[in-house]
Write a protein that holds these residues in place. Sequence first.
Motif, PDB file in Angstrom:
ATOM      1  N   TYR A  96       0.667  -1.349   0.303  1.00  0.00           N
ATOM      2  CA  TYR A  96       0.211  -0.021   0.183  1.00  0.00           C
ATOM      3  C   TYR A  96       1.095   1.343   0.050  1.00  0.00           C
ATOM      4  O   TYR A  96       1.719   1.602   0.711  1.00  0.00           O
ATOM      5  CB  TYR A  96      -1.055   0.318   1.214  1.00  0.00           C
ATOM      6  CG  TYR A  96      -1.877   1.588   1.556  1.00  0.00           C
ATOM      7  CD1 TYR A  96      -2.413   2.218   0.645  1.00  0.00           C
ATOM      8  CD2 TYR A  96      -1.776   2.117   2.902  1.00  0.00           C
ATOM      9  CE1 TYR A  96      -2.725   2.916   0.220  1.00  0.00           C
ATOM     10  CE2 TYR A  96      -2.443   2.995   2.886  1.00  0.00           C
ATOM     11  CZ  TYR A  96      -2.960   3.846   2.211  1.00  0.00           C
ATOM     12  OH  TYR A  96      -3.753   4.476   2.016  1.00  0.00           O
ATOM     13  N   THR A  97       0.994   2.217  -1.013  1.00  0.00           N
ATOM     14  CA  THR A  97       1.619   3.478  -1.225  1.00  0.00           C
ATOM     15  C   THR A  97       1.139   4.345  -0.994  1.00  0.00           C
ATOM     16  O   THR A  97      -0.028   4.831  -1.815  1.00  0.00           O
ATOM     17  CB  THR A  97       2.671   2.942  -3.067  1.00  0.00           C
ATOM     18  OG1 THR A  97       3.565   1.750  -3.295  1.00  0.00           O
ATOM     19  CG2 THR A  97       2.869   4.628  -2.936  1.00  0.00           C
ATOM     20  N   TYR A  98       1.243   5.030  -0.237  1.00  0.00           N
ATOM     21  CA  TYR A  98       0.238   6.654  -0.140  1.00  0.00           C
ATOM     22  C   TYR A  98       1.959   7.794   0.190  1.00  0.00           C
ATOM     23  O   TYR A  98       2.913   7.207   0.459  1.00  0.00           O
ATOM     24  CB  TYR A  98      -0.323   6.389   1.414  1.00  0.00           C
ATOM     25  CG  TYR A  98       0.301   6.456   2.648  1.00  0.00           C
ATOM     26  CD1 TYR A  98       0.713   7.220   3.636  1.00  0.00           C
ATOM     27  CD2 TYR A  98       0.888   4.788   2.805  1.00  0.00           C
ATOM     28  CE1 TYR A  98       1.038   7.028   4.476  1.00  0.00           C
ATOM     29  CE2 TYR A  98       0.926   4.624   3.948  1.00  0.00           C
ATOM     30  CZ  TYR A  98       1.683   5.629   4.487  1.00  0.00           C
ATOM     31  OH  TYR A  98       1.924   5.314   5.977  1.00  0.00           O
ATOM     32  N   LYS A  99       1.530   9.478   0.044  1.00  0.00           N
ATOM     33  CA  LYS A  99       2.283   9.769  -0.129  1.00  0.00           C
ATOM     34  C   LYS A  99       2.296  10.708   1.520  1.00  0.00           C
ATOM     35  O   LYS A  99       0.880  11.256   1.504  1.00  0.00           O
ATOM     36  CB  LYS A  99       2.901  10.463  -1.714  1.00  0.00           C
ATOM     37  CG  LYS A  99       3.101  10.161  -3.015  1.00  0.00           C
ATOM     38  CD  LYS A  99       3.105  10.810  -3.323  1.00  0.00           C
ATOM     39  CE  LYS A  99       3.617   9.979  -4.933  1.00  0.00           C
ATOM     40  NZ  LYS A  99       4.204  11.252  -6.114  1.00  0.00           N
ATOM     41  N   THR A 109       7.509   9.018  -0.306  1.00  0.00           N
ATOM     42  CA  THR A 109       6.260   7.604  -1.214  1.00  0.00           C
ATOM     43  C   THR A 109       7.052   6.642   0.494  1.00  0.00           C
ATOM     44  O   THR A 109       7.358   6.137   0.691  1.00  0.00           O
ATOM     45  CB  THR A 109       6.812   7.109  -1.847  1.00  0.00           C
ATOM     46  OG1 THR A 109       6.020   8.425  -3.769  1.00  0.00           O
ATOM     47  CG2 THR A 109       5.730   6.098  -2.326  1.00  0.00           C
ATOM     48  N   LYS A 564      -5.089  14.542  -4.352  1.00  0.00           N
ATOM     49  CA  LYS A 564      -3.502  13.160  -4.354  1.00  0.00           C
ATOM     50  C   LYS A 564      -2.133  12.700  -3.815  1.00  0.00           C
ATOM     51  O   LYS A 564      -2.865  11.639  -3.260  1.00  0.00           O
ATOM     52  CB  LYS A 564      -3.605  12.595  -6.148  1.00  0.00           C
ATOM     53  CG  LYS A 564      -2.674  11.658  -6.303  1.00  0.00           C
ATOM     54  CD  LYS A 564      -3.429  11.479  -7.770  1.00  0.00           C
ATOM     55  CE  LYS A 564      -1.603  12.493  -8.533  1.00  0.00           C
ATOM     56  NZ  LYS A 564      -1.387  12.074 -10.024  1.00  0.00           N
ATOM     57  N   GLN A 567      -3.415  13.363   1.519  1.00  0.00           N
ATOM     58  CA  GLN A 567      -4.089  12.665   2.066  1.00  0.00           C
ATOM     59  C   GLN A 567      -3.817  11.913   3.547  1.00  0.00           C
ATOM     60  O   GLN A 567      -4.917  11.840   4.379  1.00  0.00           O
ATOM     61  CB  GLN A 567      -4.566  11.378   1.363  1.00  0.00           C
ATOM     62  CG  GLN A 567      -4.494  12.196   0.301  1.00  0.00           C
ATOM     63  CD  GLN A 567      -5.722  10.831  -0.474  1.00  0.00           C
ATOM     64  OE1 GLN A 567      -6.042   9.749  -0.030  1.00  0.00           O
ATOM     65  NE2 GLN A 567      -6.286  11.789  -1.654  1.00  0.00           N
ATOM     66  N   ASN A 611      -8.062   8.219  -0.540  1.00  0.00           N
ATOM     67  CA  ASN A 611      -7.146   6.442  -0.784  1.00  0.00           C
ATOM     68  C   ASN A 611      -7.797   5.904   0.625  1.00  0.00           C
ATOM     69  O   ASN A 611      -8.668   6.167   1.408  1.00  0.00           O
ATOM     70  CB  ASN A 611      -5.808   6.966  -0.254  1.00  0.00           C
ATOM     71  CG  ASN A 611      -4.900   7.461   1.133  1.00  0.00           C
ATOM     72  OD1 ASN A 611      -5.791   7.637   1.870  1.00  0.00           O
ATOM     73  ND2 ASN A 611      -4.002   8.020   0.953  1.00  0.00           N
ATOM     74  N   GLU A 656      -3.208  -2.350  -0.578  1.00  0.00           N
ATOM     75  CA  GLU A 656      -4.569  -1.276   0.034  1.00  0.00           C
ATOM     76  C   GLU A 656      -5.849  -2.010  -0.010  1.00  0.00           C
ATOM     77  O   GLU A 656      -6.454  -1.629   0.926  1.00  0.00           O
ATOM     78  CB  GLU A 656      -4.637  -0.311  -0.842  1.00  0.00           C
ATOM     79  CG  GLU A 656      -5.429   1.276  -0.392  1.00  0.00           C
ATOM     80  CD  GLU A 656      -5.435   2.171  -1.581  1.00  0.00           C
ATOM     81  OE1 GLU A 656      -6.228   2.853  -1.549  1.00  0.00           O
ATOM     82  OE2 GLU A 656      -4.320   2.379  -2.912  1.00  0.00           O
TER      83      GLU A 656
END
Length: 725
Positions: A96-99, A109, A564, A567, A611, A656
């Motif tokens: 699960y990738t998020y920034k 990231t 994007k 979050q 997300n 995710e």
Amino acid sequence: MKKKKFLTYTKERAILSDVLPYEIPLIFSNRHFYRFLSNNGVELDGNKLSYENNFKGDEEIAFTELLKILFDSNKFIAGDKFISLDPRAELKRLPYTYKIIHKGSDFRTLNIPHPLNQIAIVEFYEKYKELIIYYSKLSSFSIRKPSSVARFVFFNDKLHESNKGKSDDFLELTGKEYDNLKTFFTYKKYSNIYRFYEDYRYQRAEKKYDILYKFDVAKCFESVYTHSIVWALTNKEIVKYNIPSSKSTFGGKFDSLMQNINFGETNGIVIGPEISRIFAELILQRIDKNVEATVKREKGYVMRKDYELYRYVDDYFLFCDKEVVKKDILEAFRHELKNFKMSINDEKSKVYAKPMITEITMAKLKINSLFEKQPIFKIKPKEEQITFDEEDEKYVIEIIQEKFFFYIQSNKLAAKFKSIVKESGVEYKDILNYTLSVLSNKIESILIKFDKYYKEYSELEARGKLSRNELIRKSKLEDRFTNFIIGYVDFVFFLYTVSPKVGTTIKLCHIMSKIITFFKGDYKFRKGTGIVKVSRFIENNKDAVFKKMVDDISLVLSKHQITKHTQIEHLYLFILLKDLGKDYRLDANILEKYFQLSDFKDKPIPLRHLNYFCIITLLFYISNIGVYKDIKESLKKYILASLEDIDPLKRKTHSEYVFLVLDLIVCPYLDSDFKSEILGLFNVSVENRERVIAFKNHQKYWFTKWENFNLAKELNSKISEEVYS
């Protein structure tokens, strides 16, 4: 006195400490997943996933269906207590990738490994923990490296006992005993880089040498080539001629693990989990050792004689007397780093000459000096004569035997703080975490000190032993203290809005949680044969403080909408708002505006707009509240559309969506029909969907704690987890 407490955790405890980034919402954790694994004996050995079958009938069917979702099995043999994974698919899964906001307009990231890869990490630690420790001993430079497997934790004995007290006792919430484990290994020598700055080694080196040169590895985790772990642990030339056999070595297994976690990528490793820092550490250990040997062999430089060099993860501190020594050592580093496909970040490199005081150190000294003067909170015995400035005399309140004095002017304090930042030549982000930590400790001290005396007055009032004038003075004290706290809240939010990153949001919430807990609290006194319960503060004062928080949070949310790339930063604020209670709910319009849902009232929310973390936090906040009914319905449609948009064969491959489906099927705020529809998208047959939903009786939560959430306790645990700054 501190005592040590032996850990009773099973080998799966790596799930609690070494696989999740620090920057995750408070309601998300691996605690319940850990219990599922340990309670059901779920283990991975190569491509064979075994488990204990503790269930029968419908429960057994539900259990096996959940295993299929969790571990994305391609072959499943029911009743044989194991899942055979297709060898061709191996263990490659999408994290699960998020920034998150990193520096200025730059982003970092972060990644959370798939559940299957998480238990692969457990297996790897169990097999190779001793080798990890062995290969962490190569470098003379490293000051943060695995030293041993953590076998016990230290706790404050007095505090440990007080934590067994009553749930309404404010003081027990100020403790620092945590449910969460920080790391699987113990670390030498510093768990936090700021401890190094305060240590005698750093200060001795400052006195001994004339030059300090700070540098780091450019995009260390993004640039790591996974195969280079084998080069670091053996020999690059030998490996290149024996690639097949190298895959069965410790280094080869570590290489494969890091690739599988990152869906087969060899360029770069996942960022966030502690295991990634360990992987990079073993490579940098070899680089350090090679550099030390090279400069000694070719230049005759000896560590701690001609220079001293310390490395914290990928940050280096080089102390020396001569420019030529610095130049030669840096040249050796450039050569060695290049061999491992890495380089020095020249833009961040900086040299300091005596007196070696960095801009950040200067700023911290000035900040400490500032906070000694304001905010001020003092309690003096009545008989002790003290003098105050005429301007401040109005803040002195006499009551019973004490003289209270508290003073804060948030606007003046903010102006002085801005001046310190400018004069010191630092950026807000460089000192904000430190500043908020100081303010967090300060407010805790103030609340405890105030409570010590105020509780006595409240008891005297409850027993009818205060005169009319004393009651007036007590009421005046409460009002003035409330205004003081409102000023404190105002200043903290001023600091936060300058740089609203995840770390600063966590510290902001930690401060606010302490204040909320204090103002919500009450006292219990024995009166005659009964117990009298007395609120600490009157409703008007509670309301004033809580409304101030809501107003400041609303202002933050109105200025920052999710994008994007951002979050996570403000999701903690929604959890904090929920803790305030039903009287302080956000207007639905503010909620819709922040999540940018107002643009889609009459049409579907665009895919990829929210997300996983946004979805669970929003659901947690709106729960079953009627005023948010339309938001929930829109959110449900969005979830279904997002899952339907993913190739059915890949839904279980994406971390995710695995996290999401498991959390949704136990969410108390969603209806069974919706949960059934979700399970259908994960290939659960119609007849088995109710069985899976009913399994909630055995597994109440998976990753999100939907109910009975203790904000103060979770924040204390969270603060304890921060291992890298």
